[in-house]
Write an enzyme that holds these catalytic residues in place. Structure first.
Site, short mmCIF file in Angstrom:
data_model
loop_
_atom_site.label_atom_id
_atom_site.label_comp_id
_atom_site.label_asym_id
_atom_site.label_seq_id
_atom_site.Cartn_x
_atom_site.Cartn_y
_atom_site.Cartn_z
N HIS A 165 -43.76 106.32 -17.66
CA HIS A 165 -44.26 107.33 -16.71
C HIS A 165 -43.05 107.95 -16.02
O HIS A 165 -42.21 108.57 -16.67
CB HIS A 165 -45.25 106.62 -15.76
N HIS A 177 -47.04 113.07 -25.03
CA HIS A 177 -47.83 113.09 -23.80
C HIS A 177 -49.26 112.77 -24.16
O HIS A 177 -49.75 113.18 -25.20
CB HIS A 177 -47.74 114.46 -23.12
N ASP A 230 -39.99 115.28 -18.63
CA ASP A 230 -38.85 114.40 -18.37
C ASP A 230 -37.70 114.60 -19.34
O ASP A 230 -36.63 114.03 -19.14
CB ASP A 230 -39.31 112.93 -18.43
N1 CMC Z 1 -41.59 108.66 -29.78
C1 CMC Z 1 -42.04 108.27 -30.99
N2 CMC Z 1 -43.33 108.12 -31.29
C2 CMC Z 1 -44.22 108.33 -30.33
C3 CMC Z 1 -43.84 108.75 -29.05
C4 CMC Z 1 -42.46 108.90 -28.79
N3 CMC Z 1 -42.03 109.30 -27.59
N4 CMC Z 1 -44.92 108.90 -28.28
C5 CMC Z 1 -45.98 108.60 -29.05
N5 CMC Z 1 -45.55 108.26 -30.30
C6 CMC Z 1 -46.38 107.91 -31.44
C7 CMC Z 1 -46.84 106.47 -31.36
O1 CMC Z 1 -45.94 105.59 -32.00
C8 CMC Z 1 -48.18 106.55 -32.05
O2 CMC Z 1 -47.93 106.61 -33.44
P1 CMC Z 1 -48.95 105.96 -34.52
O3 CMC Z 1 -50.27 106.66 -34.31
O4 CMC Z 1 -48.31 106.26 -35.83
O5 CMC Z 1 -49.02 104.49 -34.20
C9 CMC Z 1 -48.73 107.91 -31.62
O6 CMC Z 1 -47.56 108.71 -31.36
C10 CMC Z 1 -49.58 107.89 -30.37
O7 CMC Z 1 -48.86 107.18 -29.36
P2 CMC Z 1 -49.54 106.54 -28.10
O8 CMC Z 1 -48.58 105.59 -27.46
O9 CMC Z 1 -50.90 106.01 -28.47
O10 CMC Z 1 -49.76 107.81 -27.18
P3 CMC Z 1 -50.18 107.76 -25.67
O11 CMC Z 1 -50.96 108.98 -25.40
O12 CMC Z 1 -50.82 106.45 -25.33
O13 CMC Z 1 -48.77 107.77 -24.91
C11 CMC Z 1 -46.82 108.48 -23.82
C12 CMC Z 1 -48.25 108.84 -24.22
C13 CMC Z 1 -46.28 109.57 -22.88
C14 CMC Z 1 -46.82 107.15 -23.03
C15 CMC Z 1 -45.97 108.33 -25.09
O14 CMC Z 1 -45.93 109.57 -25.77
C16 CMC Z 1 -44.55 107.85 -24.80
O15 CMC Z 1 -44.32 106.64 -24.75
N6 CMC Z 1 -43.55 108.79 -24.61
C17 CMC Z 1 -42.22 108.42 -24.26
C18 CMC Z 1 -42.15 108.15 -22.75
C19 CMC Z 1 -42.20 109.44 -21.96
O16 CMC Z 1 -41.49 110.40 -22.24
N7 CMC Z 1 -43.02 109.42 -20.88
C20 CMC Z 1 -43.11 110.55 -19.96
C21 CMC Z 1 -44.45 111.21 -20.00
S1 CMC Z 1 -44.43 112.80 -19.14
C22 CMC Z 1 -44.18 112.44 -17.48
C23 CMC Z 1 -45.27 111.68 -16.88
O17 CMC Z 1 -46.35 112.25 -16.62
O18 CMC Z 1 -45.07 110.49 -16.62
#
Ligand code: CMC
Length: 448
Positions: A287, A326, A382
């Site tokens: 986050h 996201h 971010d």
């Molecule tokens: N790098 C590589 N793969 C990713 C990433 C990433 N940053 N984010 C998601 N994926 C992949 C994940 O491995 C999964 O793949 P598969 O379906 O093949 O298993 C798929 O995309 C869906 O991922 P998820 O974790 O289920 O997606 P989510 O909606 O639960 O998570 C997130 C959203 C923001 C936590 C995630 O994208 C992430 O960890 N991003 C990196 C951390 C980040 O930049 N966070 C800041 C968010 S914006 C500011 C805020 O509001 O906090």
């Protein structure tokens, strides 16, 4: 044996929207053959309506399972709308692009809290109130002195915000609008002071007290950086850039920290305690800690030539590409686009942060790559914010704290909206229990 399923029919299909009777969902429970009609309102069904679906009178009734609440609306809100497919973000109906270009952070904070843009007089009064609540009690300062010299400023921030509840016992009077407003003034006004003091504590510099002649962002820069000068004069470009960054972070619907603010607030606790919980949620690397993680990642990559290897590691799921992806945005994050523009303004003053070249190339390669395209992964807010903060002289540990300053009015607007919502109940989700059945206690000597 294959599990028995239920048949769900959306009765709106092919029918006119204004026929209210058709706004229902028919569910046939194939376990019993019974059919249920469940009203659809605002594109949702009320989860409690599923409880009537039972196999026998002793059955608890049907629940939904939704880890991470990915498809569950937990509140009705009028604060912020996000259309993740179209890349739209609006506070109280106003597009983020217009607010970032034309508004100030304090005006945007007013908008979030009150629901409307202020008149000139309302804005003057609001600015005056915020500006005149920036000082913190000397005992809060002493409390902050007690942290270790190398304490992470976000940990200090979370704890100090929680401690404020002991200084303002009237904050418990949640039903008094005057008291509620006072805590809102205090929290928006004091978060930059706490943030700057947390920073100066870790570097061993004396605290700089607020200068109420400066703007909100200008005063924060003053408290962060003033040393021997009589008066600190913030660079107007950096002051505006920081103000815009605060606007971009001011609210974002029911994100993890806002959900924490609302869930903890739903217990009836004071807003300082609820906001400490929200800030704690923001601290996590998925986050508000992501901007810090992006910087560390860019430093680890170190050189453009190392990017393909890093991308491969991401695709092998060894690491995540921080600052990408996201839960809601599946097209692009409109805040990331604005931030790129802010970066070039800041670099005109500070000189270019060399990490920007790695970031731009990483973005270019990632956006062409099948893995990122098929997973709908785009840069989020971010990805660039940390590079700007670093160019402005903020240490990485301060990045989540900067996010928290910006998010404070959003947390408070959402908290107050929840408090005034007659439908708000204490947050108390259900669980699917998969643990042991009842069993008898075994004396310690008899355990195998
Ligand atoms: N790098 C590589 N793969 C990713 C990433 C990433 N940053 N984010 C998601 N994926 C992949 C994940 O491995 C999964 O793949 P598969 O379906 O093949 O298993 C798929 O995309 C869906 O991922 P998820 O974790 O289920 O997606 P989510 O909606 O639960 O998570 C997130 C959203 C923001 C936590 C995630 O994208 C992430 O960890 N991003 C990196 C951390 C980040 O930049 N966070 C800041 C968010 S914006 C500011 C805020 O509001 O906090």
């Amino acid at each position: 044996m294959a599990p028995k399923t239920s048949t769900v029919t959306d009765d709106r299909a092919g029918k006119t929207e204004d026929n209210v009777a058709d706004n229902t969902l028919t569910i046939t429970d194939n376990r019993t053959g019974k059919t249920y009609n469940i009203p659809i309102e605002n594109g949702t069904i009320n989860a409690m309506a599923l409880r009537q679906i039972k196999v026998d009178p002793d059955d608890f009734g049907l629940m939904t399972y939704d880890p991470g609440l990915g498809n569950t609306a937990s509140v009705k809100s009028r604060v912020t709308v996000i259309d993740g497919e179209k890349g739209i973000l609006r506070y109280r109906g106003y597009p983020i692009e217009q607010l970032a270009e034309k508004s100030t952070f304090l005006e945007t904070a007013y908008l979030l809290i009150h629901g409307e843009l202020p008149t000139t007089q309302e804005l003057e009064d609001w600015d005056h109130q915020i500006t005149h609540h920036t000082f913190i009690h000397e005992n809060v300062k002493k409390l902050m002195d007690g942290f270790r010299y190398d304490a992470h400023p976000m940990g200090v921030f979370v704890s100090t915000v929680a401690a404020l509840s002991t200084f303002y016992p009237n904050a418990k009077k949640l039903d008094d609008p005057v008291h509620r407003r006072h805590q809102i003034y205090r929290l928006i006004a004091k978060t930059p002071t706490i943030a700057a003091f947390a920073h100066r504590h870790t570097i061993g510099l004396p605290y700089t007290y607020p200068d109420n002649d400066l703007s909100y962002a200008g005063n924060f820069l003053n408290m962060m950086y003033r040393t021997a000068q009589d008066r600190y004069k913030p660079d107007p470009v950096l002051e505006r850039a920081l103000d815009v960054l605060f606007i971009l972070h001011a609210d974002h619907g029911q994100n993890c920290s806002t959900n924490a603010m609302r869930a903890v607030g739903s217990s009836g606790v004071d807003p300082y305690s609820a906001m400490a919980a929200a800030a704690a949620a923001l601290y996590g690397p998925l986050h508000g800690g992501a901007n810090e993680a992006v910087l560390r990642m860019l430093r680890e990559i170190g050189d453009i030539k190392n990017i393909p290897d890093y991308i491969q590691r991401v695709k092998n799921k060894e690491v995540r590409l921080m600052g990408f992806g996201h839960r809601v945005y599946k097209n692009y994050d409109p805040r990331a686009r604005i931030i790129k523009g802010v970066a070039s303004d800041v670099f005109e003053v500070t000189g270019k942060n060399p990490l920007i070249d790695i970031a731009l190339e990483l973005e270019r390669i990632a956006l062409e790559d099948d893995y990122f395209v098929s997973h709908k992964l785009y840069p989020n807010v971010d990805f660039y914010s940390g590079i700007i903060y670093e160019a402005m002289g903020f240490p990485v540990e301060m990045f989540p704290v900067l996010f928290a300053i910006g998010r404070t009015p959003g947390w408070l607007a959402q908290w107050e909206e929840g408090h005034l919502d007659e439908e708000q109940r204490i947050a108390r989700p259900r669980q699917i229990y998969l643990g042991s059945d009842e069993r008898d206690y075994i004396a310690i000597g008899n355990r195998g």
